[in-house]
Design a protein around this motif. Structure first.
Motif, PDB file in Angstrom:
ATOM      1  N   GLU A   1      33.062   3.368  48.811  1.00  9.13           N
ATOM      2  CA  GLU A   1      33.750   3.081  50.086  1.00  9.13           C
ATOM      3  C   GLU A   1      32.951   2.111  50.952  1.00  9.13           C
ATOM      4  OE1 GLU A   1      32.838   5.888  48.771  1.00  9.13           O
ATOM      5  OE2 GLU A   1      31.760   7.189  50.154  1.00  9.13           O
TER       6      GLU A   1
ATOM      7  N   ARG B   1      41.813   8.116  50.864  1.00  5.33           N
ATOM      8  CA  ARG B   1      41.512   9.477  50.419  1.00  5.33           C
ATOM      9  C   ARG B   1      41.165   9.396  48.934  1.00  5.33           C
ATOM     10  NH1 ARG B   1      45.568  13.838  52.875  1.00  5.33           N
ATOM     11  NH2 ARG B   1      44.450  15.043  51.312  1.00  5.33           N
TER      12      ARG B   1
ATOM     13  N   GLU C   1      35.621  14.002  48.146  1.00  5.95           N
ATOM     14  CA  GLU C   1      36.068  13.785  49.537  1.00  5.95           C
ATOM     15  C   GLU C   1      34.961  13.213  50.416  1.00  5.95           C
ATOM     16  OE1 GLU C   1      36.361  16.704  47.953  1.00  5.95           O
ATOM     17  OE2 GLU C   1      38.377  17.542  48.220  1.00  5.95           O
TER      18      GLU C   1
ATOM     19  N   LEU D   1      37.060  17.617  43.339  1.00  8.44           N
ATOM     20  CA  LEU D   1      37.767  17.755  44.616  1.00  8.44           C
ATOM     21  C   LEU D   1      38.107  19.219  44.882  1.00  8.44           C
ATOM     22  CD1 LEU D   1      40.261  14.769  44.187  1.00  8.44           C
ATOM     23  CD2 LEU D   1      38.070  14.763  45.409  1.00  8.44           C
TER      24      LEU D   1
ATOM     25  N   GLU E   1      42.151  10.920  46.344  1.00  5.06           N
ATOM     26  CA  GLU E   1      43.282  10.853  45.395  1.00  5.06           C
ATOM     27  C   GLU E   1      43.935   9.478  45.424  1.00  5.06           C
ATOM     28  OE1 GLU E   1      42.659  12.992  47.905  1.00  5.06           O
ATOM     29  OE2 GLU E   1      44.204  14.523  47.935  1.00  5.06           O
ATOM     30  N   THR E   2      44.090   8.927  46.633  1.00  4.69           N
ATOM     31  CA  THR E   2      44.706   7.599  46.741  1.00  4.69           C
ATOM     32  C   THR E   2      43.834   6.567  46.026  1.00  4.69           C
ATOM     33  OG1 THR E   2      45.309   8.308  48.965  1.00  4.69           O
ATOM     34  CG2 THR E   2      45.777   6.025  48.398  1.00  4.69           C
TER      35      THR E   2
ATOM     36  N   LYS F   1      43.518  19.923  44.360  1.00  4.33           N
ATOM     37  CA  LYS F   1      43.643  18.458  44.330  1.00  4.33           C
ATOM     38  C   LYS F   1      43.377  17.867  42.948  1.00  4.33           C
ATOM     39  CE  LYS F   1      42.248  17.724  49.098  1.00  4.33           C
ATOM     40  NZ  LYS F   1      41.041  17.318  49.820  1.00  4.33           N
TER      41      LYS F   1
END
Ligand code: SAH
Length: 246
Positions: free
Chosen positions: A172, A223, A196, A85, A225-226, A89
């Motif tokens: 995703e 995102r 990302e 990232l 990180e989430t 991050k």
């Protein structure tokens, strides 16, 4: 009692030394003195109660009073391969995932990673991550510091499949939610998460061909990180120590 870090070698000496930032912090901020008691962790599972014997210029000397049996580690070996990232991050994410009991951290280059540090910068980055991981274990009361790997490429990460009990690839575009057999708890789990820009279709196909389960974290795009934090929390809940044993 406050927790401090010492090198594993130091703890075997008769009067171990606490050095570096911790020693400075003890002297100048906490104003500790001979006779004060502290907890020492070496990041490899050992935790001791110790008493300060001398505040020195660059270090603090202690004697160990007793070893403590702390059971703060999850039974799950939790390995996270994270698409590299941007900016800071990765630093923040490492801190969060250490708190969530991650045992090994693998920074990974994928087709859509934008940040690709060269090897010189990477070495510095790893040193920085090691100190972040030590800070995080002290803060959250863990006894083991996660192992940190050098940068791996995507196919090297896929090759880890055979050494893990279970391997999940979070995509995703996946439609399949996590499908769990409650009778089969893996002892080791690999989570692969994208940068990302996400993963390409080719990457998802390669992972699936290797045997990875391609799984979704729901219909909302998270995102990076989430996504990683959610995946680790779910992993500890389903296979680790966040669920009451039956
Ligand atoms: N830029 C992409 C999103 C990437 S999110 C897009 O807009 O489509 C970064 C990474 O987080 C993903 O590669 C995946 O590993 C994980 N992630 C985010 N949301 C997810 C979801 N709903 N299901 C599974 N993985 C997800």
């Amino acid at each position: 009692m406050r927790r401090f870090y010492t090198d594993p070698d130091e703890l075997n000496k008769s009067e171990p030394r606490i050095k570096g930032n911790d020693a400075r912090h003890m002297r100048t901020v906490l104003r500790m003195a001979a006779g004060d008691r502290v907890l020492l962790t070496d990041g490899t599972g050992r935790v001791c109660q110790a008493r300060i014997t001398a505040m020195e210029e660059q270090s603090v000397r202690v004697v160990i009073e007793k070893n403590l049996e702390l059971k703060n580690e999850s039974p799950l070996e939790l390995v996270v391969a994270q698409g590299f990232l941007k900016d800071k991050k990765m630093d923040e994410l490492l801190r969060h995932l250490t708190e969530l009991g991650m045992t090994r951290w693998i920074p990974m280059v994928t087709q859509r990673t934008v940040a690709r540090p060269d090897s010189g910068r990477m070495e510095k980055r790893i040193q920085r991550w090691e100190s972040i991981a030590v800070e995080a274990i002290k803060q959250c009361g863990r006894t083991m510091v996660p192992a940190i790997d050098p940068l791996m490429n995507f196919s090297q990460v896929l090759d880890l499949y055979s050494s893990m009990d279970k391997s999940l690839f979070f995509w995703e575009e996946a439609k399949q939610p996590l499908d769990i057999d409650p009778d089969k708890k893996p002892a080791s789990l690999l989570l692969v998460l994208g940068p990302e820009g996400g993963f390409t279709k080719d990457e998802a196909r390669d992972a699936s061909d290797k045997g990875f389960s391609i799984v979704s974290l729901g219909c909302r795009i998270l995102r990076a990180e989430t996504a990683a934090i959610s995946a680790c929390t779910l992993a500890q809940y389903l296979f680790g120590d966040l669920q009451k044993s039956p």
